[in-house]
Scaffold this motif. Structure first.
Motif, mmCIF file in Angstrom:
data_model
loop_
_atom_site.group_PDB
_atom_site.id
_atom_site.type_symbol
_atom_site.label_atom_id
_atom_site.label_comp_id
_atom_site.label_asym_id
_atom_site.label_seq_id
_atom_site.Cartn_x
_atom_site.Cartn_y
_atom_site.Cartn_z
ATOM 1 N N ALA A 40 0.934 -1.310 -0.128
ATOM 2 C CA ALA A 40 0.041 0.046 0.176
ATOM 3 C C ALA A 40 0.765 1.299 0.053
ATOM 4 C CB ALA A 40 -0.825 0.093 1.066
ATOM 5 N N VAL A 41 1.886 1.134 0.818
ATOM 6 C CA VAL A 41 2.580 2.381 0.825
ATOM 7 C C VAL A 41 3.453 2.708 -0.444
ATOM 8 C CG1 VAL A 41 4.920 3.358 1.843
ATOM 9 C CG2 VAL A 41 3.075 2.241 3.403
ATOM 10 N N ALA A 42 3.709 1.635 -1.018
ATOM 11 C CA ALA A 42 4.504 1.705 -2.387
ATOM 12 C C ALA A 42 3.544 2.139 -3.384
ATOM 13 C CB ALA A 42 5.022 0.461 -2.849
ATOM 14 N N LEU A 43 2.453 1.641 -3.508
ATOM 15 C CA LEU A 43 1.255 2.400 -4.488
ATOM 16 C C LEU A 43 1.037 3.558 -4.311
ATOM 17 C CD1 LEU A 43 -1.058 -0.840 -4.458
ATOM 18 C CD2 LEU A 43 0.342 -0.064 -6.408
ATOM 19 N N VAL A 44 0.716 3.947 -2.914
ATOM 20 C CA VAL A 44 0.931 5.478 -2.748
ATOM 21 C C VAL A 44 1.727 6.314 -3.278
ATOM 22 C CG1 VAL A 44 0.441 7.106 -0.811
ATOM 23 C CG2 VAL A 44 -0.869 5.124 -0.865
ATOM 24 N N ALA A 45 2.906 5.814 -2.839
ATOM 25 C CA ALA A 45 4.027 6.740 -3.450
ATOM 26 C C ALA A 45 4.140 6.752 -4.784
ATOM 27 C CB ALA A 45 5.538 5.903 -3.007
ATOM 28 N N VAL A 46 4.014 5.544 -5.605
ATOM 29 C CA VAL A 46 3.760 5.713 -7.106
ATOM 30 C C VAL A 46 2.952 6.597 -7.559
ATOM 31 C CG1 VAL A 46 3.348 4.397 -9.115
ATOM 32 C CG2 VAL A 46 4.859 3.322 -7.403
ATOM 33 N N PHE A 47 1.724 6.716 -7.119
ATOM 34 C CA PHE A 47 0.595 7.516 -7.524
ATOM 35 C C PHE A 47 0.751 8.691 -7.283
ATOM 36 C CE2 PHE A 47 -1.098 3.436 -8.824
ATOM 37 C CZ PHE A 47 -1.904 3.623 -10.043
ATOM 38 N N THR A 48 1.584 9.123 -6.109
ATOM 39 C CA THR A 48 1.858 10.502 -5.985
ATOM 40 C C THR A 48 2.587 10.910 -7.013
ATOM 41 O OG1 THR A 48 1.506 10.158 -3.269
ATOM 42 C CG2 THR A 48 2.781 11.948 -4.177
ATOM 43 N N ALA A 49 3.688 10.112 -7.302
ATOM 44 C CA ALA A 49 4.718 10.625 -8.191
ATOM 45 C C ALA A 49 3.826 10.971 -9.515
ATOM 46 C CB ALA A 49 5.884 9.619 -8.278
ATOM 47 N N LEU A 50 2.947 10.065 -9.930
ATOM 48 C CA LEU A 50 2.124 10.158 -11.310
ATOM 49 C C LEU A 50 1.445 11.528 -11.143
ATOM 50 C CD1 LEU A 50 0.752 9.127 -13.858
ATOM 51 C CD2 LEU A 50 -0.912 8.179 -12.315
#
Length: 229
Positions: A40-50
Motif C-alpha cells: 500500500a505504501v509503495a502504491l501510494v508513493a507511485v501514484f503520488t509521483a504520477l
C-alpha cells in the motif's frame, strides 16, 4: 498393554486439521499484514509521483483567468479507479501537502498556500474528494459486478464525479477567489468539460486494464462458497 493417551491427546488437533484442511495460520498472519502494508505504501508513493508528473506537463491556457487544461484530472481519476478510496485519498493528500509546503508540484510550477487564493483553488481541493468518491465507486463495481460491465459503470461513475465534484468545486473556487457571478464562473469552466470527460474515458480504460492484469491491486471480496459437511 500399550498406553494410548498421546493418541487421544492428539485427536482434537487431528480433527481440527480434518475440518479446516490446513494448519493454524495465526503465526503467519503478521508477515502477511506487513506485506500488504508495504504494498500500500509503495502504491501510494507511485501514484503520488504520477500526480506530480501530470502537473509537470505544461498545461494549455484557456481564457484569461489563469486556469489551464492539464493532465491532473486524468491522474486523479486514474488514482481513484486503481487504488480505491483510502489509498487514493492518501496519495492525493500527500501530493497536496507536498505542494502546500513549498515544492513546485502544482501546475505551472506553483506551490505554497497562496494557491488557495487563486483561480485553481477549487479544482485543487476537489482532487482529494474526487479520488475518494471515484475510488468508492470503483471498489463497489469491481466487487459486485461482472467484468463486462466494468467499463460502462466506471465511465458513468467518473463522469458523475467529474461533474459533481471537480467542476462544482472548481466553479465555487472561482466565484470565491475571483468574485465572479455564477454565470461567469460556469462559462469559464465549460471549456474544460469536454476534455475532462475524454480523460475520464482514458482513465477508466487504463484502470480496467490494470485490474484485469493485476487483480490484487484492489482486492476483491472473495465469494463465499457453501461448505459441505
Amino acid at each position: 498393554m500399550t498406553d494410548n493417551t498421546p493418541v487421544r491427546r492428539a485427536d482434537p488437533l487431528l480433527s481440527t486439521l480434518a475440518r479446516t484442511g490446513e494448519p493454524d495460520q495465526s503465526a503467519a498472519g503478521t508477515p502477511d499484514r506487513v506485506g500488504v502494508d508495504a504494498q500500500a505504501v509503495a502504491l501510494v508513493a507511485v501514484f503520488t509521483a504520477l500526480l506530480v508528473a501530470a502537473a509537470v506537463v505544461p498545461g494549455i491556457p484557456v481564457g484569461g483567468l489563469g486556469v489551464p487544461i492539464t493532465l491532473q484530472t486524468l491522474a486523479v481519476m486514474l488514482t481513484g479507479l486503481v487504488l480505491g478510496p483510502l489509498r487514493a485519498g492518501l496519495a492525493v493528500l500527500l501530493y497536496l501537502l507536498l505542494g502546500f509546503v513549498g515544492l513546485p508540484v502544482f501546475s505551472r510550477g506553483q506551490s505554497g498556500l497562496q494557491v488557495l487564493s487563486g483561480p485553481t483553488a477549487g479544482y485543487l481541493l476537489s482532487f482529494l474528494l474526487a479520488a475518494v468518491v471515484v475510488g468508492l465507486a470503483a471498489r463497489a463495481v469491481l466487487r459486485h459486478t461482472r467484468r463486462t460491465l466494468w467499463v460502462p459503470l466506471l465511465v458513468t461513475a467518473s463522469f458523475v464525479t467529474t461533474l459533481a465534484v471537480v467542476h462544482v468545486l472548481g466553479i465555487a473556487g472561482m466565484m470565491v477567489n475571483l468574485r465572479l457571478p455564477l454565470s461567469a464562473a460556469v462559462s469559464a469552466d465549460l471549456p474544460f468539460l469536454p476534455g475532462d470527460l475524454l480523460k475520464d474515458v482514458v482513465a477508466v480504460v487504463a484502470a480496467v486494464a490494470v485490474h484485469r492484469a493485476f487483480p490484487d491491486v484492489l482486492a476483491r471480496a472473495a465469494k463465499r462458497r457453501p461448505t459441505t459437511p
